[in-house]
Design a protein around this motif. Structure first.
Motif, PDB file in Angstrom:
ATOM      1  N   SER A  31      32.660  47.060  53.094  1.00 42.96           N
ATOM      2  CA  SER A  31      33.782  47.078  52.255  1.00 42.96           C
ATOM      3  C   SER A  31      34.489  45.908  51.828  1.00 42.96           C
ATOM      4  CB  SER A  31      34.994  47.995  53.155  1.00 42.96           C
ATOM      5  OG  SER A  31      34.596  49.184  53.603  1.00 42.96           O
ATOM      6  N   LEU A  32      34.624  45.454  50.578  1.00 40.99           N
ATOM      7  CA  LEU A  32      35.453  44.455  49.965  1.00 40.99           C
ATOM      8  C   LEU A  32      36.694  44.845  49.722  1.00 40.99           C
ATOM      9  CD1 LEU A  32      35.268  41.395  48.967  1.00 40.99           C
ATOM     10  CD2 LEU A  32      34.524  42.266  46.780  1.00 40.99           C
ATOM     11  N   LEU A  33      37.881  44.316  50.308  1.00 41.98           N
ATOM     12  CA  LEU A  33      39.121  44.598  50.275  1.00 41.98           C
ATOM     13  C   LEU A  33      39.846  43.420  49.554  1.00 41.98           C
ATOM     14  CD1 LEU A  33      38.268  45.514  53.450  1.00 41.98           C
ATOM     15  CD2 LEU A  33      40.180  47.266  52.612  1.00 41.98           C
ATOM     16  N   LEU A  34      40.402  43.813  48.105  1.00 48.91           N
ATOM     17  CA  LEU A  34      41.245  42.766  47.429  1.00 48.91           C
ATOM     18  C   LEU A  34      42.518  43.259  47.213  1.00 48.91           C
ATOM     19  CD1 LEU A  34      38.432  42.288  44.948  1.00 48.91           C
ATOM     20  CD2 LEU A  34      38.723  40.824  46.648  1.00 48.91           C
ATOM     21  N   PRO A  35      43.662  42.163  47.176  1.00 50.01           N
ATOM     22  CA  PRO A  35      44.911  42.669  46.862  1.00 50.01           C
ATOM     23  C   PRO A  35      45.011  42.817  45.498  1.00 50.01           C
ATOM     24  CG  PRO A  35      44.730  40.206  47.140  1.00 50.01           C
ATOM     25  CD  PRO A  35      43.272  40.740  47.521  1.00 50.01           C
ATOM     26  N   ASN A  36      46.062  43.633  44.921  1.00 45.91           N
ATOM     27  CA  ASN A  36      45.968  44.113  43.427  1.00 45.91           C
ATOM     28  C   ASN A  36      46.429  42.995  42.529  1.00 45.91           C
ATOM     29  OD1 ASN A  36      44.856  46.617  43.844  1.00 45.91           O
ATOM     30  ND2 ASN A  36      46.888  47.660  43.908  1.00 45.91           N
ATOM     31  N   THR A  37      46.790  41.843  43.205  1.00 41.73           N
ATOM     32  CA  THR A  37      47.240  40.664  42.283  1.00 41.73           C
ATOM     33  C   THR A  37      45.797  40.066  42.001  1.00 41.73           C
ATOM     34  OG1 THR A  37      47.014  39.363  44.394  1.00 41.73           O
ATOM     35  CG2 THR A  37      49.330  39.977  43.499  1.00 41.73           C
ATOM     36  N   PHE A  38      44.680  40.310  42.392  1.00 39.01           N
ATOM     37  CA  PHE A  38      43.365  40.204  41.946  1.00 39.01           C
ATOM     38  C   PHE A  38      42.959  41.255  41.215  1.00 39.01           C
ATOM     39  CE2 PHE A  38      38.749  39.793  42.107  1.00 39.01           C
ATOM     40  CZ  PHE A  38      38.457  38.806  41.911  1.00 39.01           C
ATOM     41  N   GLU A  39      43.413  41.069  39.845  1.00 39.25           N
ATOM     42  CA  GLU A  39      43.280  42.418  38.888  1.00 39.25           C
ATOM     43  C   GLU A  39      41.542  42.631  38.570  1.00 39.25           C
ATOM     44  OE1 GLU A  39      45.577  41.456  35.580  1.00 39.25           O
ATOM     45  OE2 GLU A  39      47.475  41.467  36.766  1.00 39.25           O
ATOM     46  N   LEU A  40      41.260  43.686  38.764  1.00 30.02           N
ATOM     47  CA  LEU A  40      40.026  44.209  38.435  1.00 30.02           C
ATOM     48  C   LEU A  40      39.921  45.681  37.991  1.00 30.02           C
ATOM     49  CD1 LEU A  40      37.679  43.514  41.560  1.00 30.02           C
ATOM     50  CD2 LEU A  40      37.480  42.399  39.133  1.00 30.02           C
ATOM     51  N   THR A  41      39.221  45.774  36.772  1.00 31.83           N
ATOM     52  CA  THR A  41      39.033  47.309  36.333  1.00 31.83           C
ATOM     53  C   THR A  41      37.959  48.025  37.326  1.00 31.83           C
ATOM     54  OG1 THR A  41      36.872  46.633  35.029  1.00 31.83           O
ATOM     55  CG2 THR A  41      39.431  46.703  34.125  1.00 31.83           C
ATOM     56  N   ILE A  42      38.124  49.394  37.164  1.00 33.24           N
ATOM     57  CA  ILE A  42      37.037  50.109  38.106  1.00 33.24           C
ATOM     58  C   ILE A  42      35.747  49.638  37.887  1.00 33.24           C
ATOM     59  CG2 ILE A  42      36.376  52.343  38.660  1.00 33.24           C
ATOM     60  CD1 ILE A  42      39.070  53.544  38.210  1.00 33.24           C
ATOM     61  N   SER A  43      35.405  49.415  36.759  1.00 33.61           N
ATOM     62  CA  SER A  43      34.055  49.219  36.206  1.00 33.61           C
ATOM     63  C   SER A  43      33.848  47.619  36.965  1.00 33.61           C
ATOM     64  CB  SER A  43      33.729  49.306  34.927  1.00 33.61           C
ATOM     65  OG  SER A  43      34.451  48.342  34.042  1.00 33.61           O
ATOM     66  N   GLN A  44      34.732  46.696  36.737  1.00 35.60           N
ATOM     67  CA  GLN A  44      34.668  45.405  37.365  1.00 35.60           C
ATOM     68  C   GLN A  44      34.452  45.276  38.850  1.00 35.60           C
ATOM     69  OE1 GLN A  44      37.986  43.441  35.409  1.00 35.60           O
ATOM     70  NE2 GLN A  44      36.692  42.572  33.648  1.00 35.60           N
ATOM     71  N   GLY A  45      35.146  46.219  39.601  1.00 35.90           N
ATOM     72  CA  GLY A  45      34.908  46.336  40.752  1.00 35.90           C
ATOM     73  C   GLY A  45      33.611  46.850  41.232  1.00 35.90           C
ATOM     74  N   TYR A  46      32.863  47.718  40.627  1.00 37.70           N
ATOM     75  CA  TYR A  46      31.640  48.146  40.887  1.00 37.70           C
ATOM     76  C   TYR A  46      30.702  46.825  40.703  1.00 37.70           C
ATOM     77  CZ  TYR A  46      32.774  53.149  41.328  1.00 37.70           C
ATOM     78  OH  TYR A  46      33.393  54.138  41.802  1.00 37.70           O
ATOM     79  N   GLN A  47      30.855  46.277  39.430  1.00 37.68           N
ATOM     80  CA  GLN A  47      29.997  45.084  39.070  1.00 37.68           C
ATOM     81  C   GLN A  47      30.100  43.936  40.144  1.00 37.68           C
ATOM     82  OE1 GLN A  47      31.167  43.504  35.173  1.00 37.68           O
ATOM     83  NE2 GLN A  47      29.429  41.965  35.347  1.00 37.68           N
ATOM     84  N   LEU A  48      31.249  43.575  40.564  1.00 37.50           N
ATOM     85  CA  LEU A  48      31.378  42.637  41.533  1.00 37.50           C
ATOM     86  C   LEU A  48      30.664  42.764  42.653  1.00 37.50           C
ATOM     87  CD1 LEU A  48      32.935  39.974  42.601  1.00 37.50           C
ATOM     88  CD2 LEU A  48      34.622  41.547  43.428  1.00 37.50           C
TER      89      LEU A  48
END
Length: 269
Positions: A98-115
């Motif tokens: 699990s990679l957990l990121l604060p929402n200040t690190f802005e990611l779209t849903i697709s960018q999260g998967y891509q990361l």
């Protein structure tokens, strides 16, 4: 995408027991709160033996009790996680991350998967790891990871107002044929019909070690992923979380979250 992560990541590793099988998802809830408070991202590696982790959609199976009875007869534990999706298999040959990121690190849903996809691809650059749904796998999704059309990993996300958890399971070793056949029979007995539920074909599933014998266990794979992050300039800090999870306050919150998930699974205990 990897270059956009914060440069310091906390990481933690847990080997859970069947007796506390829903603890990984209770901990994810707590870690998301922690990441929101500290604004520090974290990696959580974990394993869980001989367990089918069911999704909320699986509760809608027409004859789910027949499927659950089959899992019990075959020696599998099981539970419903508090998030959507379909069932996945966990055992000692499967590494969860699990990679957990604060929402200040802005990611779209697709960018999260891509990361997370890019992290796995960068960790084994000689392997032709592709993204795209493997239709007849268990828990199929747009960001399945596969090699030569055989799925080795799946990715999901969980989001709150304060943090995002991008979660991956990676089949490292063991029998993917057995895992796939177990899920195929579960959905068959539960009367799951396509397209709402997958028609699982075990031959479309594989392990990372099938293509890379050096990936012989979850520890080696974890070290490879950590090494990839360090090669990209990231600092991994393990001591901070080791101390925090031993604090009485965290233990109390952990127990409360565990009890909430236990209550959620009361009907199938």
């Amino acid at each position: 995408m990897l270059t956009k992560l914060p440069q310091v990541l906390d990481f933690y590793q847990t080997d859970y027991a069947i007796a506390t099988r829903w603890q990984p998802f209770a901990d994810t809830q707590l870690f998301m709160q922690l990441v929101n408070q500290t604004q520090r991202p974290m990696l959580h590696y974990w394993t869980l033996p001989q367990t089918i982790i069911l999704g909320l959609r699986d509760q809608r199976l027409p004859n789910v009790q027949a499927g659950l009875d089959f899992l019990h007869q075959q020696g599998w534990s099981y539970f419903y996680r508090n998030s959507g999706g379909l069932g996945v298999v966990s055992d000692q040959g499967v590494l969860n991350l699990s990679l957990l990121l604060p929402n200040t690190f802005e990611l779209t849903i697709s960018q999260g998967y891509q990361l997370l996809s890019e992290l796995i691809q960068a960790s084994w650059p000689t392997l032709p790891i592709e993204t795209g749904e493997i239709k007849h796998s268990y828990c199929p999704g747009t960001y399945d990871l596969s090699i030569h059309g055989r799925k080795i990993a799946g990715i999901a996300q969980r989001r709150s107002r304060g943090a995002t958890a991008i979660m991956l399971y990676l089949s490292v070793t063991g029998s993917q044929q057995t895992r796939g056949a177990t899920m195929a029979k579960f959905y068959q007995l539960s009367q799951g019909q396509s397209p709402d539920f997958p028609l699982v074909q075990p031959q479309v599933m594989a392990n990372l070690s099938d293509f890379l014998p050096a990936a012989s266990n979850s520890t080696q794979v974890q070290q490879q992923i950590n090494g990839t992050l360090q090669q990209h300039g990231y600092q991994l800090v393990g001591s901070r979380l080791q101390k925090l999870v031993q604090q009485p306050e965290f233990k109390q919150q952990q127990q409360s979250a565990w009890q909430n998930l236990a209550s959620y699974n009361q009907s199938i205990l």
